[in-house]
Design a protein around this motif. Structure first.
Motif, PDB file in Angstrom:
ATOM      1  N   VAL B 426      83.396 -12.337  34.980  1.00 51.63           N
ATOM      2  CA  VAL B 426      82.465 -12.206  36.425  1.00 51.63           C
ATOM      3  C   VAL B 426      82.426 -10.755  36.409  1.00 51.63           C
ATOM      4  CG1 VAL B 426      82.914 -12.277  38.941  1.00 51.63           C
ATOM      5  CG2 VAL B 426      83.634 -14.352  37.377  1.00 51.63           C
ATOM      6  N   ALA B 441      87.209  -8.526  39.722  1.00 52.62           N
ATOM      7  CA  ALA B 441      87.098  -9.768  40.449  1.00 52.62           C
ATOM      8  C   ALA B 441      88.482 -10.399  40.477  1.00 52.62           C
ATOM      9  CB  ALA B 441      85.993 -10.771  39.739  1.00 52.62           C
ATOM     10  N   GLN B 447      88.951 -18.684  47.003  1.00 53.31           N
ATOM     11  CA  GLN B 447      87.714 -18.009  47.256  1.00 53.31           C
ATOM     12  C   GLN B 447      87.822 -16.925  45.924  1.00 53.31           C
ATOM     13  OE1 GLN B 447      84.836 -17.379  49.434  1.00 53.31           O
ATOM     14  NE2 GLN B 447      85.804 -15.644  50.742  1.00 53.31           N
ATOM     15  N   LEU B 448      86.613 -16.722  45.195  1.00 56.58           N
ATOM     16  CA  LEU B 448      86.520 -15.809  44.414  1.00 56.58           C
ATOM     17  C   LEU B 448      86.145 -14.413  45.025  1.00 56.58           C
ATOM     18  CD1 LEU B 448      86.788 -15.500  41.296  1.00 56.58           C
ATOM     19  CD2 LEU B 448      84.548 -16.368  41.028  1.00 56.58           C
ATOM     20  N   VAL B 449      86.776 -13.237  44.796  1.00 53.43           N
ATOM     21  CA  VAL B 449      86.455 -12.142  45.589  1.00 53.43           C
ATOM     22  C   VAL B 449      86.045 -11.065  44.385  1.00 53.43           C
ATOM     23  CG1 VAL B 449      87.316 -10.184  47.170  1.00 53.43           C
ATOM     24  CG2 VAL B 449      88.038 -12.567  47.317  1.00 53.43           C
ATOM     25  N   ALA B 450      85.105 -10.285  44.807  1.00 53.12           N
ATOM     26  CA  ALA B 450      84.602  -9.108  44.028  1.00 53.12           C
ATOM     27  C   ALA B 450      84.478  -7.849  44.639  1.00 53.12           C
ATOM     28  CB  ALA B 450      83.203  -9.327  43.503  1.00 53.12           C
ATOM     29  N   CYS B 468      74.127 -12.104  40.559  1.00 50.06           N
ATOM     30  CA  CYS B 468      75.105 -12.795  39.874  1.00 50.06           C
ATOM     31  C   CYS B 468      74.579 -14.218  39.567  1.00 50.06           C
ATOM     32  CB  CYS B 468      76.373 -13.068  40.772  1.00 50.06           C
ATOM     33  SG  CYS B 468      77.296 -11.394  40.824  1.00 50.06           S
ATOM     34  N   PRO B 478      80.964 -14.745  43.089  1.00 48.30           N
ATOM     35  CA  PRO B 478      81.884 -14.300  44.009  1.00 48.30           C
ATOM     36  C   PRO B 478      81.446 -14.681  45.407  1.00 48.30           C
ATOM     37  CG  PRO B 478      81.641 -12.582  42.444  1.00 48.30           C
ATOM     38  CD  PRO B 478      80.346 -13.624  42.145  1.00 48.30           C
ATOM     39  N   VAL B 481      81.833 -10.323  48.401  1.00 51.50           N
ATOM     40  CA  VAL B 481      81.461  -9.313  47.871  1.00 51.50           C
ATOM     41  C   VAL B 481      81.775  -7.982  48.601  1.00 51.50           C
ATOM     42  CG1 VAL B 481      79.798  -7.961  46.804  1.00 51.50           C
ATOM     43  CG2 VAL B 481      79.832 -10.549  46.103  1.00 51.50           C
TER      44      VAL B 481
END
Lengths: 86, 519
Positions: B426, B441, B447-450, B468, B478, B481
């Motif tokens: 990522v 990341a 939840q995927l956070v960037a 992305c 993500p 973001v």
């Protein structure tokens, strides 16, 4: 009223998917190109729409076109409201 | 034994039994057998060499299963490609494993043509009528008519060894390139047979197919079912979006065996009416891929009282390597259930960083030895062999009763709704954006956070997301973001993922100063 619907959808998308940064998002922005519509985000969008606008969206109505943009989603909401006046 | 031999006996014994009950098409064992042969004969006719890879780029369907089986019968190695991945990532996979042949749906073919990428693919085979009439030269398109006009008779068998490669499953790779996990026939069958035996799977069973085909959970759905003459019921991508429709499908199709990530069960509990409606046809529920929150596991078991529940565990590299059958409803104050003990003929050891076994109760890394351990990574044809025993990267401890408990990962791999995400992949995608200087990341809950540092304030979250989406499958984009002025750094000057994550959770805007958009 149409403007209110759009505003609510716009605010939801900016808040939920764009971390509060709405720059560049307009009525026609292709939400699929953002890659935000996976099964989980679609589900939460649908429950937001159903809860906020008191409508029932059938799975057959959930497709790439109906959820393509803020404008398309607002159109779906308007259509559902017209079908079943509260 | 090889997976390409599993279907023929059932095609002879029960030709009219449904093999695949799909959303828009059902295939009997006789029809699946014939269609697989057509794919196999066509692949041979266009020059498939033994051991060559064939991409299967289709929605979950009987035709996709026929294409996998056909590839295998032609002596090839099938590679399931995620229909929701962007063409650029599919192309990385295609280049990595030298894909010359792809079976593809007309709709996905149109998307490929629009994206204008095909190399190194030379042959596209359409899985249905319609779609584009041609593809960019020098690639060649074979339409559905060409499949239908190929012979339905079995091709001469190729390959006899169970240690040859059966399929490649691509998972997220830490360097930004997806990794191809090489699974042999022996690897696959060790799990396929074990799982079928555990639950005495039989021809009368109707097995749900919920997991995507590029995800290892689907190996049970497809091959265990076909090995026992059972019916695979496709719970298609649109149905999986709705808890109500998913549960309707279980009721309507009298599904008896279910295997999914816990999230799908929670969806049926929360939005599908599972607590009230139950699921009387289900006799087995397998779950895997993520930790099942205890509250929801208890609710599921209360709603589906008659079913046996199993927690299956293992990275793609070892398929399922440990399993735990719940002896009954967990106690109300239980905080976790075991991942169980070694399954499928594997041996599990728990070791310290020096590779020495740790005493019971102490946390160490799970090492697996046995028939399910992959051959290795494809790695651009260099074929990095798997170390033996295989270090899973999972931290576990062994209870005094022998059951293993899970304690998380020792590296930068996270799970988002059951999908593996290497944070490095990522981050590599984020920093490939010309407007991003640095990025980290991580996952917060599901939840995927960037958190990214833009070159200037004109970069928007919308830009980053769109970028992305062109590089990553959806589950790796993500959700959150943040654009900040600078990232905390480690003593060695690298972006500090741990401190960044802590600052996000704490909402610390002194550490993470938001970049102000131009007024």
């Amino acid at each position: 009223m149409e403007a209110d619907v759009k505003k609510a959808i716009y605010d939801y998308i900016v808040g939920t998917w764009l971390s509060g940064d709405g720059r560049g998002l307009d009525d026609d922005t292709d939400l699929h190109q953002l890659g935000v519509l996976d099964s989980f985000s679609t589900l939460s969008l649908i429950s937001f729409l159903e809860g906020t606008f008191k409508i029932q969206i059938e799975p057959s109505e959930i497709n790439a076109e109906s959820l393509k943009s803020v404008g398309a989603i607002a159109g779906l909401v308007q259509q559902k409201r017209a079908q079943s006046p509260a | 034994m090889r997976i390409d031999r599993l279907v023929r006996p059932w095609a002879e014994r029960t030709p009219d039994q449904l093999a695949v009950d799909g959303a828009d098409e059902a295939l009997t064992y006789a029809a699946l057998d014939a269609l697989a042969n057509r794919f196999a004969n066509l692949l041979r006719a266009i020059g498939l060499a033994p051991g060559e890879r064939v991409g299967v780029h289709l929605p979950r369907s009987g035709r996709a299963i026929a294409a996998m089986l056909g590839t295998s019968r032609a002596g090839g190695v099938y590679v399931p490609l995620d229909p929701s991945s962007p063409p650029s990532r599919i192309q990385l996979i295609a280049k990595d494993c030298g894909l010359r042949h792809v079976v593809i749906s007309p709709a996905l073919m149109a998307a490929w043509n629009a994206a204008g990428v095909s190399a190194p693919i030379e042959h596209f085979i359409l899985s249905a009528p319609g779609g584009p009439a041609e593809v960019p030269a020098p690639a060649v398109l074979y339409d559905w008519g060409r499949v239908q006009s190929s012979s339905p008779a079995a091709p001469p068998p190729v390959g006899d060894s169970p240690d040859e490669l059966a399929y490649l499953l691509y998972t997220s790779g830490s360097t930004g390139v997806p990794k191809g996990v090489m699974i042999s026939h022996r690897n696959a069958l060790a799990f396929v047979d074990w799982a079928a035996d555990q639950i005495a799977l039989a021809a009368a069973d109707r097995v749900a197919s919920v997991a995507p085909f590029h995800f290892d959970l689907s190996v049970f759905d497809i091959w265990s079912s076909l090995s026992r003459g059972s019916t695979i019921v496709i719970v298609d991508e649109a149905t999986v979006l709705s808890g109500r429709k998913m549960l309707d499908r279980i009721h309507d199709k009298a599904i008896t065996v279910w295997y999914s990530v816990p999230t799908a069960l929670v969806l049926m509990l929360d939005t599908g009416g599972l607590p009230e409606r139950g699921a009387p046809s289900l006799r087995v529920v397998f779950f895997a891929g993520e930790v099942f929150p205890m509250k929801h596991l208890r609710r599921s078991m209360e709603a589906i009282k008659q079913a046996r529940f199993f927690n299956l565990f293992g990275p793609t590299e070892t398929n399922v390597c440990t399993a735990y059958e719940l002896p009954g409803l967990p106690a109300a104050d239980a905080t976790a259930i075991p991942i169980g003990h070694a399954s499928c003929g594997d041996v599990a050891t728990v070791v310290d960083p020096d590779g020495r076994p740790v005493p019971d109760g102490e946390i160490g890394e799970l090492f697996i030895e046995g028939p399910t351990v992959m051959l290795g990574y494809w790695n651009g044809g260099q074929r990095t062999p798997a170390p033996h025993p295989y270090p899973t990267g999972d931290l576990v401890s062994r209870r005094s009763d022998g059951e293993l408990m899970y304690h998380g990962r020792r590296d930068h791999l996270v799970k988002i709704h059951g999908f593996r995400v290497e944070l490095g992949e990522v981050e590599a995608a984020l920093t490939a954006h010309s407007g991003i200087k640095a990025a980290v990341a991580f996952a917060v809950e599901q939840q995927l956070v960037a958190v990214a540092v833009p070159v200037d304030a004109s970069v928007t979250v919308l830009d980053v997301k769109r970028h992305c989406a062109g590089k990553l499958p959806r589950y790796m984009i993500p959700g959150d973001v943040r654009l900040v002025a600078a990232l905390p750094q480690t003593s060695s000057g690298k972006a500090d993922r741990v401190r960044t994550k802590a600052a996000v959770i704490a909402g610390d805007t002194a550490v993470l100063q938001p970049v102000r958009p131009p007024a």
